[in-house]
Design a protein around this motif. Sequence first.
Motif, mmCIF file in Angstrom:
data_model
loop_
_atom_site.group_PDB
_atom_site.id
_atom_site.type_symbol
_atom_site.label_atom_id
_atom_site.label_comp_id
_atom_site.label_asym_id
_atom_site.label_seq_id
_atom_site.Cartn_x
_atom_site.Cartn_y
_atom_site.Cartn_z
ATOM 1 N N LEU A 481 19.731 70.178 -65.539
ATOM 2 C CA LEU A 481 21.027 69.838 -66.111
ATOM 3 C C LEU A 481 20.868 68.811 -67.221
ATOM 4 C CD1 LEU A 481 23.141 69.610 -62.847
ATOM 5 C CD2 LEU A 481 23.016 71.522 -64.438
ATOM 6 N N GLY A 482 21.704 68.942 -68.245
ATOM 7 C CA GLY A 482 21.749 67.924 -69.276
ATOM 8 C C GLY A 482 20.690 68.039 -70.342
ATOM 9 N N LEU A 483 19.831 69.068 -70.311
ATOM 10 C CA LEU A 483 18.788 69.211 -71.320
ATOM 11 C C LEU A 483 19.236 70.201 -72.393
ATOM 12 C CD1 LEU A 483 15.576 69.458 -69.123
ATOM 13 C CD2 LEU A 483 16.309 67.518 -70.497
ATOM 14 N N PRO A 484 18.850 69.956 -73.665
ATOM 15 C CA PRO A 484 19.157 70.939 -74.703
ATOM 16 C C PRO A 484 18.337 72.205 -74.500
ATOM 17 C CG PRO A 484 17.735 69.208 -75.567
ATOM 18 C CD PRO A 484 18.136 68.789 -74.183
ATOM 19 N N ALA A 485 18.747 73.289 -75.114
ATOM 20 C CA ALA A 485 18.045 74.559 -74.970
ATOM 21 C C ALA A 485 16.624 74.449 -75.516
ATOM 22 C CB ALA A 485 18.816 75.659 -75.697
ATOM 23 N N TYR A 486 15.698 75.126 -74.847
ATOM 24 C CA TYR A 486 14.315 75.168 -75.316
ATOM 25 C C TYR A 486 14.277 75.901 -76.659
ATOM 26 C CZ TYR A 486 9.244 75.717 -75.121
ATOM 27 O OH TYR A 486 7.904 75.655 -75.386
ATOM 28 N N ARG A 487 13.487 75.362 -77.622
ATOM 29 C CA ARG A 487 13.471 75.985 -78.947
ATOM 30 C C ARG A 487 12.117 75.785 -79.617
ATOM 31 N NH1 ARG A 487 14.402 72.574 -83.434
ATOM 32 N NH2 ARG A 487 14.909 70.395 -82.951
ATOM 33 N N THR A 488 11.973 76.409 -80.758
ATOM 34 C CA THR A 488 10.767 76.290 -81.563
ATOM 35 C C THR A 488 10.952 75.192 -82.612
ATOM 36 O OG1 THR A 488 10.268 78.623 -81.283
ATOM 37 C CG2 THR A 488 9.212 77.508 -83.124
ATOM 38 N N PHE A 489 9.920 74.364 -82.800
ATOM 39 C CA PHE A 489 9.933 73.298 -83.802
ATOM 40 C C PHE A 489 8.960 73.660 -84.925
ATOM 41 C CE2 PHE A 489 11.422 71.206 -80.015
ATOM 42 C CZ PHE A 489 12.330 70.250 -80.452
ATOM 43 N N SER A 490 9.357 73.384 -86.158
ATOM 44 C CA SER A 490 8.427 73.525 -87.277
ATOM 45 C C SER A 490 7.578 72.262 -87.391
ATOM 46 C CB SER A 490 9.195 73.749 -88.581
ATOM 47 O OG SER A 490 9.930 72.574 -88.927
ATOM 48 N N LEU A 491 6.419 72.394 -88.015
ATOM 49 C CA LEU A 491 5.554 71.238 -88.176
ATOM 50 C C LEU A 491 6.217 70.181 -89.055
ATOM 51 C CD1 LEU A 491 2.856 69.919 -87.560
ATOM 52 C CD2 LEU A 491 1.923 71.009 -89.595
ATOM 53 N N GLU A 492 6.966 70.635 -90.082
ATOM 54 C CA GLU A 492 7.671 69.676 -90.941
ATOM 55 C C GLU A 492 8.637 68.821 -90.121
ATOM 56 O OE1 GLU A 492 7.329 72.831 -91.555
ATOM 57 O OE2 GLU A 492 6.222 72.998 -93.441
ATOM 58 N N GLU A 493 9.312 69.443 -89.167
ATOM 59 C CA GLU A 493 10.268 68.719 -88.327
ATOM 60 C C GLU A 493 9.561 67.685 -87.463
ATOM 61 O OE1 GLU A 493 14.008 69.853 -85.353
ATOM 62 O OE2 GLU A 493 12.562 71.389 -85.975
ATOM 63 N N LEU A 494 8.392 68.046 -86.937
ATOM 64 C CA LEU A 494 7.649 67.117 -86.084
ATOM 65 C C LEU A 494 7.016 66.000 -86.910
ATOM 66 C CD1 LEU A 494 5.955 69.647 -83.635
ATOM 67 C CD2 LEU A 494 8.082 68.360 -83.344
ATOM 68 N N GLU A 495 6.578 66.322 -88.127
ATOM 69 C CA GLU A 495 6.026 65.289 -88.992
ATOM 70 C C GLU A 495 7.098 64.272 -89.376
ATOM 71 O OE1 GLU A 495 2.377 67.571 -91.325
ATOM 72 O OE2 GLU A 495 4.413 67.652 -92.141
ATOM 73 N N GLU A 496 8.298 64.755 -89.639
ATOM 74 C CA GLU A 496 9.384 63.841 -89.972
ATOM 75 C C GLU A 496 9.747 62.975 -88.766
ATOM 76 O OE1 GLU A 496 14.040 63.970 -91.561
ATOM 77 O OE2 GLU A 496 12.824 65.801 -91.498
ATOM 78 N N ALA A 497 9.697 63.554 -87.570
ATOM 79 C CA ALA A 497 10.057 62.813 -86.355
ATOM 80 C C ALA A 497 9.064 61.702 -86.046
ATOM 81 C CB ALA A 497 10.147 63.766 -85.171
ATOM 82 N N THR A 498 7.802 61.883 -86.468
ATOM 83 C CA THR A 498 6.754 60.898 -86.166
ATOM 84 C C THR A 498 6.289 60.144 -87.401
ATOM 85 O OG1 THR A 498 5.056 62.608 -86.452
ATOM 86 C CG2 THR A 498 5.906 62.259 -84.219
ATOM 87 N N ASN A 499 7.028 60.272 -88.505
ATOM 88 C CA ASN A 499 6.604 59.644 -89.764
ATOM 89 C C ASN A 499 5.201 60.100 -90.122
ATOM 90 O OD1 ASN A 499 6.747 58.078 -92.062
ATOM 91 N ND2 ASN A 499 6.217 56.166 -91.021
ATOM 92 N N ASN A 500 5.037 61.442 -90.127
ATOM 93 C CA ASN A 500 3.757 62.068 -90.440
ATOM 94 C C ASN A 500 2.669 61.638 -89.452
ATOM 95 O OD1 ASN A 500 2.279 63.921 -91.891
ATOM 96 N ND2 ASN A 500 1.565 62.399 -93.381
ATOM 97 N N PHE A 501 3.035 61.616 -88.172
ATOM 98 C CA PHE A 501 2.135 61.233 -87.084
ATOM 99 C C PHE A 501 1.486 59.865 -87.359
ATOM 100 C CE2 PHE A 501 2.435 65.848 -86.767
ATOM 101 C CZ PHE A 501 2.773 65.993 -85.429
ATOM 102 N N ASN A 502 2.335 58.941 -87.736
ATOM 103 C CA ASN A 502 1.898 57.585 -88.041
ATOM 104 C C ASN A 502 1.365 56.895 -86.783
ATOM 105 O OD1 ASN A 502 2.439 54.496 -88.514
ATOM 106 N ND2 ASN A 502 2.477 55.451 -90.535
ATOM 107 N N THR A 503 0.449 55.960 -86.985
ATOM 108 C CA THR A 503 -0.132 55.245 -85.835
ATOM 109 C C THR A 503 0.914 54.457 -85.049
ATOM 110 O OG1 THR A 503 -0.684 53.409 -87.313
ATOM 111 C CG2 THR A 503 -2.406 55.043 -86.885
#
Length: 812
Positions: A481-503
Amino acid sequence: MLISYSLRALQYLLCFTRALILCIQQMAEAFRYSAILLCVVLVLLIGCSEQLQSSQGETLLRIQRLLNYPSSLSSWNSSIDFCNSEPNASVTVVCYEKSITQLHIVGNKGTPRLPGDFSIDSFVTTLVGLPSLKVLTLVALGLWGPLPGKIARLSSLEILNVSSNFLYEAIPRELSSLSSIQSLGLDDNMFAGEVPDWIGSLQVLSVLSLRKNMLNGSLPDSLSNLENLRVLALSHNYFQGEVPDLGSLRNLQVLDLEDNAFGPQFPKLGNKLVSLVLSRNKFRDGLPAGVTSYYQLQRLDLSNNTFVGPFPQSLLSLPSVTYLNIADNKFTGMLSENQSCSADLELVDLSSNLMTGRMPNCLLQGSKKKALYAGNCLDTGDQNQHPISTCRNEALAVGILSQQKKRKPSRTIIAISVVGGIVGGIALVGLIYLAVIKVKSGKTIQKSTTRVIAENASIGYPSKLLSDARYISQTMKLGALGLPAYRTFSLEELEEATNNFNTSAFMGDRSQGQIYRGRLKDGSFVVIRCLKMKRSHGTHNFMQHIELISKLRHRHLVSALGHGFEYYLDDSSVSRIFLVFEYVPSGTLRSWISGGHARQKIHWTHRIAAAIGVAKGIQFLHTGIVPGVYSNNLKITDVLLDQNLIAKISSYNLPLLAENGGMVGHGASSGASKDLSLSARKNQDKKVDVYDFGLILLEILVGRSLTSGNDVDALQDQLQASISSDDAARRSLVDPAVRRVCSYQSLKTTMEICVRCLLKNPAERPSIEDILWNLQFAAQVQDPWRGDSQSSEGSPVTPTQQPQLHITMHKQ
């Protein structure tokens, strides 16, 4: 009155006779002087014991009389057994070792003041006759007068609630001596003056509620010393000025300052707030950027102030927000119809601001969300809106938009611009020429050996997994309960989320991949695990595993939210898989039990609830899919707690990672404790997880880290011996932080199931269903104790969940 004294005299005579009989029996065995002395001691002891119980009973009857015999106390009389009387919503008396430790008396709402001959001083003097009181609730009883400082003579008080009475004048300074006070409720009285500076000396205070009084002045800076404070409720008073810096209060979850004169600056706060109410004050500056990082926030009310500046639209997508009210301010900004909203959002009030644009579609579609937005300049026709010029002019009037003066550019600036343009053009031509020369000479720059392709919903790889009963059980199809639907992420989206996988986003490095913390566009936090794959594996090799991972969603698992692929350029095989999991913010279970840092240890009911959560997670791994997931190498550092202290398993054994030599693991802690259960692993079956669970339960009990297998064996032997011993022996092995609050049966049951889990022979260990039954029983027999005054569900303490209000207590 004469009959009452006669009955009491008869009672003492019976006591004396009983003691005398004991003496005669003793003297018959050995006629010595010591036996005669023993008779005297026995008579005194028995007489004193009965007198102590009788005196506290008299105190309660006197309280009844001083309260003018309220209807809620109609059952009290001289013959009642107070300690064993049936509790109800109005009256509860709790005793421990023939002393009253908790007294709850709750009158009817709107109870008038007691008669003019009532003396609050005499009433409190009578209360002091119950010296063992830990919890005192006197709500809506018509008490009036200044609260006497002598109430602090009840030095063991942990919870004091005298709300909804007619108490006035200042809060007595003597309360500063209540070093054990955890909850202080003085709501709905007539207390006046300022909040005293000594309030900051109450180091264990977690709830301070002073609503609906006549308090005034500014708040003391000493409030920032209350490190354990969870609830600060000061609404409907006459406070003014700046709110002191509360950013150091890491446990603060509820702040209610409604209807005062605080301002103008937005208060400095921590980011773990669940409810923030600042309505009807004098705040008039812009919102700080940090307000958009309150990812646990459920209720935000900023209405009826003069807040200015752009409205942060990302507040609409905070992951937990359900109520957002910014009505009657001067917020500006252009709303976007494509703005996303939290799935849990129920009410949004944007009325009477200076906003333009269009309402977000997420607020207009669906019946669950209620949106109010009249009195702006929005491009919509279904609610009253002003022309855009109105909002622009009013924004200028309050100094939000800076009206820039149009200046004629000087000749010097024009000349510099022309020269700069010519120089820039020549430089650009030169760069193009050099690039052409390099291409012609064969010195081309090689492309990267990898390419990134956004994998879209696995089109072209039909899955049989969803319809195959061998893999997915009905239990698992229910999801979490309470979780968003499972989905596919693009690499650009993940890079933006982590500031380009910053340390700065790096959380740890496990045997199979690196772990990062990221923040998505909607403001939600996630954990991203990067798994480097072997060559020559195409997408189709992983899709069944991905489908399986996508269905492992449960309340007590750190669940998967999505995935993404990265490919090699030369052969289009998968180079990396990114698994995205929910972010669990409150650290590991070990850090809350034996971490050794400043965080307050969780209480017994929370520990039992966490153990039950882990057991349910294991049960789901064993039975939620067919074949089940076993040999999960469970450790206490892999059990995380969310903001509500709900336990979630963050490491489990999946085929995808088993093929690559590892397991899913994405906890907040990068360090791994030594695996203490290797010596017991003779086969990979479900009883291995039971043994690991026993280690977790053992650490929950003793409250410290387990250092070696020998340490585990020694503790197991001690637990086994204590089970057949007395209660004191059992408690001596338990973490001192909870030793005194766990009930006899709850502790014994937990110890017994722990010992059984740690048996060397796997066949003799209990099933996970047996473990769950016993732990749930331990929680049930503990619940009437309420020894730690906290909910076993681990919900944040809110004003409507304060443990001292209308709570039914039983014998301690």
